[in-house]
Design a protein around this motif. Structure first.
Motif, PDB file in Angstrom:
ATOM      1  N   ALA A 195      91.736 104.154  65.938  1.00 26.09           N
ATOM      2  CA  ALA A 195      91.025 103.204  64.967  1.00 26.09           C
ATOM      3  C   ALA A 195      89.663 103.511  64.094  1.00 26.09           C
ATOM      4  N   THR A 196      89.034 104.121  64.136  1.00 26.64           N
ATOM      5  CA  THR A 196      88.495 104.750  63.390  1.00 26.64           C
ATOM      6  C   THR A 196      88.062 106.804  62.981  1.00 26.64           C
ATOM      7  N   SER A 197      88.772 107.386  64.337  1.00 28.86           N
ATOM      8  CA  SER A 197      88.590 108.711  64.060  1.00 28.86           C
ATOM      9  C   SER A 197      89.782 109.248  63.031  1.00 28.86           C
ATOM     10  N   ALA A 198      90.698 108.624  63.242  1.00 25.29           N
ATOM     11  CA  ALA A 198      91.888 108.982  62.687  1.00 25.29           C
ATOM     12  C   ALA A 198      92.427 108.664  61.289  1.00 25.29           C
ATOM     13  N   PRO A 199      91.521 107.521  60.798  1.00 25.05           N
ATOM     14  CA  PRO A 199      91.306 107.376  59.447  1.00 25.05           C
ATOM     15  C   PRO A 199      90.488 108.292  58.877  1.00 25.05           C
ATOM     16  N   SER A 200      89.208 108.202  59.277  1.00 23.16           N
ATOM     17  CA  SER A 200      87.773 109.456  59.036  1.00 23.16           C
ATOM     18  C   SER A 200      88.064 111.166  58.589  1.00 23.16           C
ATOM     19  N   LEU A 201      88.988 111.042  59.614  1.00 25.48           N
ATOM     20  CA  LEU A 201      89.880 113.112  59.823  1.00 25.48           C
ATOM     21  C   LEU A 201      90.531 112.682  58.606  1.00 25.48           C
ATOM     22  N   ILE A 202      91.187 111.603  58.579  1.00 31.75           N
ATOM     23  CA  ILE A 202      92.484 112.202  57.826  1.00 31.75           C
ATOM     24  C   ILE A 202      92.763 112.165  56.343  1.00 31.75           C
ATOM     25  N   PHE A 203      91.686 110.943  55.711  1.00 32.61           N
ATOM     26  CA  PHE A 203      91.308 110.018  54.388  1.00 32.61           C
ATOM     27  C   PHE A 203      89.798 110.615  54.249  1.00 32.61           C
ATOM     28  N   ILE A 204      88.910 110.102  54.554  1.00 32.81           N
ATOM     29  CA  ILE A 204      87.479 109.447  54.407  1.00 32.81           C
ATOM     30  C   ILE A 204      86.919 110.858  53.750  1.00 32.81           C
ATOM     31  N   LEU A 205      86.758 111.293  55.511  1.00 37.96           N
ATOM     32  CA  LEU A 205      85.372 112.393  55.309  1.00 37.96           C
ATOM     33  C   LEU A 205      86.351 113.989  54.195  1.00 37.96           C
ATOM     34  N   PRO A 206      87.809 114.069  54.444  1.00 34.03           N
ATOM     35  CA  PRO A 206      87.955 115.764  53.660  1.00 34.03           C
ATOM     36  C   PRO A 206      88.005 114.899  51.957  1.00 34.03           C
ATOM     37  N   ALA A 207      87.652 113.973  51.446  1.00 33.56           N
ATOM     38  CA  ALA A 207      87.687 113.468  50.320  1.00 33.56           C
ATOM     39  C   ALA A 207      86.697 112.889  50.007  1.00 33.56           C
ATOM     40  N   ILE A 208      85.599 112.595  50.802  1.00 34.46           N
ATOM     41  CA  ILE A 208      83.772 112.460  50.548  1.00 34.46           C
ATOM     42  C   ILE A 208      84.009 113.791  50.167  1.00 34.46           C
ATOM     43  N   PHE A 209      83.398 114.939  51.394  1.00 33.86           N
ATOM     44  CA  PHE A 209      83.409 116.377  50.928  1.00 33.86           C
ATOM     45  C   PHE A 209      83.659 117.080  49.725  1.00 33.86           C
ATOM     46  N   TYR A 210      84.874 116.505  49.614  1.00 33.75           N
ATOM     47  CA  TYR A 210      85.798 117.032  48.511  1.00 33.75           C
ATOM     48  C   TYR A 210      84.536 116.924  46.898  1.00 33.75           C
ATOM     49  N   ILE A 211      84.105 115.714  46.772  1.00 32.99           N
ATOM     50  CA  ILE A 211      83.718 115.014  45.724  1.00 32.99           C
ATOM     51  C   ILE A 211      82.301 115.795  45.793  1.00 32.99           C
ATOM     52  N   ARG A 212      81.755 116.236  46.846  1.00 28.90           N
ATOM     53  CA  ARG A 212      80.331 116.242  47.309  1.00 28.90           C
ATOM     54  C   ARG A 212      80.373 118.083  46.713  1.00 28.90           C
ATOM     55  N   ILE A 213      81.177 118.182  47.771  1.00 27.85           N
ATOM     56  CA  ILE A 213      81.288 119.618  47.712  1.00 27.85           C
ATOM     57  C   ILE A 213      81.714 120.328  45.746  1.00 27.85           C
ATOM     58  N   VAL A 214      82.755 119.867  45.379  1.00 29.79           N
ATOM     59  CA  VAL A 214      83.049 120.793  44.146  1.00 29.79           C
ATOM     60  C   VAL A 214      82.113 120.830  42.877  1.00 29.79           C
ATOM     61  N   PRO A 215      81.871 121.825  42.125  1.00 31.77           N
ATOM     62  CA  PRO A 215      80.831 121.423  41.301  1.00 31.77           C
ATOM     63  C   PRO A 215      81.085 120.238  40.242  1.00 31.77           C
ATOM     64  N   GLN A 216      80.530 119.500  39.402  1.00 30.48           N
ATOM     65  CA  GLN A 216      80.532 118.519  38.568  1.00 30.48           C
ATOM     66  C   GLN A 216      80.432 119.644  37.350  1.00 30.48           C
ATOM     67  N   ASP A 217      79.998 120.822  37.161  1.00 24.61           N
ATOM     68  CA  ASP A 217      80.296 121.688  36.090  1.00 24.61           C
ATOM     69  C   ASP A 217      82.135 121.986  36.197  1.00 24.61           C
ATOM     70  N   GLN A 218      82.707 122.473  37.286  1.00 25.75           N
ATOM     71  CA  GLN A 218      84.236 122.425  37.775  1.00 25.75           C
ATOM     72  C   GLN A 218      84.952 120.864  37.054  1.00 25.75           C
ATOM     73  N   GLU A 219      85.018 120.196  38.077  1.00 23.69           N
ATOM     74  CA  GLU A 219      85.240 119.085  38.188  1.00 23.69           C
ATOM     75  C   GLU A 219      84.223 117.481  38.419  1.00 23.69           C
ATOM     76  N   PRO A 220      84.033 116.924  36.654  1.00 26.82           N
ATOM     77  CA  PRO A 220      82.694 115.596  36.420  1.00 26.82           C
ATOM     78  C   PRO A 220      83.773 114.698  37.528  1.00 26.82           C
ATOM     79  N   LEU A 221      82.411 113.641  37.780  1.00 29.30           N
ATOM     80  CA  LEU A 221      83.051 112.481  39.208  1.00 29.30           C
ATOM     81  C   LEU A 221      83.765 111.915  38.410  1.00 29.30           C
ATOM     82  N   LYS A 222      83.927 111.833  36.708  1.00 26.22           N
ATOM     83  CA  LYS A 222      84.906 110.589  35.985  1.00 26.22           C
ATOM     84  C   LYS A 222      86.692 111.730  36.072  1.00 26.22           C
ATOM     85  N   SER A 223      86.296 112.673  36.379  1.00 24.62           N
ATOM     86  CA  SER A 223      87.627 113.247  36.574  1.00 24.62           C
ATOM     87  C   SER A 223      89.018 113.207  37.428  1.00 24.62           C
TER      88      SER A 223
END
Length: 474
Positions: free
Chosen positions: A408-436
């Motif tokens: 219940a804690t690891s599966a949602p983290s691996l599928i949803f939470i970590l990929p999403a927050i890593f994507y938000i942090r890693i992709v540069p804002q000049d390519q995709e702004p936070l409000k994109s």
């Protein structure tokens, strides 16, 4: 597997990880300076088909045995809607991972965490992967421990165990681990397991064909065999014929319906294996790896759906939480039933080494991040992990609720939470702004993961409080 994983790999082992700032790639090289090898320059050796086998085998879990029960508690229409949604969300999650990996040239989940949040992010990803996959390994070994003695007993035409050592599940998992799992787990590359993954999937296809065949050979209501012919199943709930409704429900809601979403979500967890398979893919590109993921998810979607439908239409409301148990009740000594149980045992046994690889990689990332590949370290970690999982299965009589909390804690983290927050942090804002739109979608995706996590934990706690816990592993 240890052919990592980073944007600037080394020729001698690829175990060491040195994270170089992204902008350094854009600087001109000094004349005569040795050019760093980018991960896209690494020549993967695993074919497209073998990569599909490996990822499909990583997706395929013991949860397939509970899908018919899930359909019985949702109805065909609601189950289909949920299955489609989870499959699409899983494919989108892999897209986020591959997009993040492509931006920074990294092919390790842990290194994505480090690039996004520094060392805490790396530890978080490594710990989540380790905890989840140890739980998955243990759940597979529990199936071996519980099912293999019954299969041997049935082949020997024994109605009950009389204390023979070869009918003791604890001894059997040690033997299986030593003779089958460990030799496969000490292989250096995950790609080498493509053949065993293909055989494992073949066993599950045989299981599916048998489920379809049984639909037309088992009457409803069930003619349950006398209890004394199947003593190992005496702890299971038995549906009397008067309680079985031989009518398919398109939509139904009951106290068990709430567990369906976590079961389906866990059934598609394969994310720790995605980037290692990407590393070893021949002619690797993001598009090519996404195709591997999409085909694997589609194949498992079809298998899950057909297994659920035909399993449900065989037993209707009489289906047990684990489909094999229901067949065993009807005709425990039937040759086809025994063959199906044996094929499932082979499939889950051959999946354990695939699940072990990401755990070892995570441990190497935590404790030996700058060390080149070394066979002694590689083998010792594999042995320790297999021994630990065996001891966990042998010493703990019932850990389904512990696995439930882990899942219940690891599966949602691996599928949803970590990929999403890593994507938000890693992709540069000049390519995709936070409000994109892509980053807003990723943020909503992470929020959905938190909802799943809270919901799953709530169901488990309610199950504990009411004594009706249905927690399951992957």
């Amino acid at each position: 597997m240890e052919l990592q994983k980073n944007g600037h790999s080394r020729d001698e082992g690829f175990d060491g990880v040195e994270v170089i700032p992204e902008l350094e790639e854009c600087l001109p090289h000094k004349p005569g300076a040795k050019k760093e090898v980018h991960f896209t320059d690494f020549e993967g050796k695993t074919s497209f088909g073998m990569s599909i086998f490996n990822l499909s085998n990583a997706i395929m879990g013991s949860g397939i045995l509970g899908l018919a029960f899930a359909m019985a508690n949702t109805g065909i229409v609601l189950f289909l809607i949920l299955l489609v949604c989870i499959a699409l969300l899983s494919a989108y999650s892999i897209h986020l991972m591959l997009r993040s990996a492509g931006v920074v040239g990294i092919r390790a989940y842990e290194q994505l965490g480090q690039r996004a949040f520094g060392h805490p992010g790396k530890l978080l990803a490594a710990c989540v992967i380790t905890v989840h996959n140890i739980g998955a390994m243990s759940s597979y070994l529990f199936i071996v421990k519980s099912e293999l003695p019954l299969v041997i007993q049935s082949f020997l035409s024994k109605t009950e165990s009389t204390g023979e050592w070869f009918l003791n599940g604890n001894y059997l998992i040690i033997i299986v681990s030593a003779l089958v799992i460990l030799p496969l787990a000490v292989m250096r590359r995950l790609g080498y397991l493509g053949y065993t993954s293909g055989f494992s999937l073949t066993c599950m296809v045989f299981f599916l064909i048998s489920v379809i065949y049984k639909k037309f050979n088992i009457p409803c209501p069930l003619s349950v065999k006398p209890a004394n012919t199947t003593p190992p199943m005496s702890n299971l709930s038995v549906h009397s014929e008067t309680n079985v409704t031989c009518e398919a429900k398109l939509l139904t809601m009951n106290s068990e319906t709430a567990y369906t979403i976590p079961i389906l979500a866990f059934a598609f967890v394969c994310h720790p294996e995605v980037l290692p398979i990407y590393t070893e893919l021949r002619n690797a590109t993001k598009k090519r790896m996404q195709a591997v993921a999409n085909i694997s998810i589609l194949a498992m979607f079809v298998m899950y759906l057909l297994t659920a439908i035909f399993g449900y239409l065989t037993f209707y409301t009489g289906v047990e939480e684990e489909l094999l148990h229901t067949y065993a009740k009807v005709d425990p000594l039937n040759v086809l039933t025994l063959s199906v149980r044996l094929s499932v045992l082979v499939a889950v046994t051959l999946t354990v080494p695939v699940v072990l690889f990401p755990i070892r990689r995570a441990l190497l990332q935590i404790f030996f991040p700058d060390k080149p590949f070394h066979w002694a370290r590689h083998i010792i970690i594999a042995v320790c992990l297999v021994v630990f999982a065996d001891l966990l299965v042998i010493l703990v009589p019932s850990i389904k609720d512990i696995f439930g909390v882990i899942g219940a804690t690891s599966a949602p983290s691996l599928i949803f939470i970590l990929p999403a927050i890593f994507y938000i942090r890693i992709v540069p804002q000049d390519q995709e702004p936070l409000k994109s739109r892509p980053k807003i979608q990723a943020a909503c995706f992470a929020a959905l993961g938190f909802v799943f996590m809270v919901m799953s934990l709530s169901f488990i706690i309610i199950g504990w409080a009411t004594g009706k816990s249905r927690a399951r592993g992957h």
